[in-house]
Write a protein that holds these residues in place. Sequence first.
Motif: not given
Length: 250
Positions: A164-165, A172-182
């Motif tokens: 589901q995620w 396009g419901t949400f975007k991934l965080p920055s590479i550093k955050e991940m």
Amino acid sequence: MECSAANGLKNPCTVLYRPEQWNVPANLPWGLPLTCLCLNRFSELLVHKPGEGFLLSLLATMLSPPRWTFSKFVESQINKKHRLAKCGMVPKHDFTQQISSCLITTVPEKFYDKVEEGSIILKKSQSFSFCEEGILVDGEPTSTTPLKTDVVILATGFREMKCQWLAELLDGTFKLPSIKEMENDMLEWDEYLKRSPGEHYRRSCIALPIWYNDQLCKDMGWNPKRKKGFFAELFEPYGPLDYVSPSRSN
């Protein structure tokens, strides 16, 4: 169980397993569902979680005696209901070690009755291999003699919430965080996963279900609290129907 009912004692069904497991029954004594004890938010307060913060960490430490008591109670009830000692199936590890690895398993009602009567045969083996007549069970004196087999069922389990995620991400419901955050988040989870729950399991599971699904809900913009009312949220068990997409539940 279906195979044993169809074949009976004449053609018994063989179940291969590795270590003995605490196969939990659907209900504990007094008709209390096990999910009410280990699949609600209160049960997850008893264990440490990645990114939990100081207060939740302190609470989990303070609640370690109830966690041990709960584990021993569940072990005694499972042993009593399934007569594990009689079948030589008492695990060598604690129930808490098993649940911390997300390896809780169940068996159908009267499964061990079928074991005792001989229509289900339990064989412990770390591995097996296929051959023309069936399978070869490693570690047995007769490992060179095939176990004649018509059907092999690989009981490997399945996933649902992660799909589901992924669908919401691709939509396009949400975007991934920055590479550093991940990367920072991955390091935190990796440290958690390295906490082995015991010698019988190599590492902890990705997290307890509700805590992990809370993170997925927040990513998708969903309210992670899926119950109605404080006590329901704390003590009612969570299941797949609690995570129906908000657009579908309307």
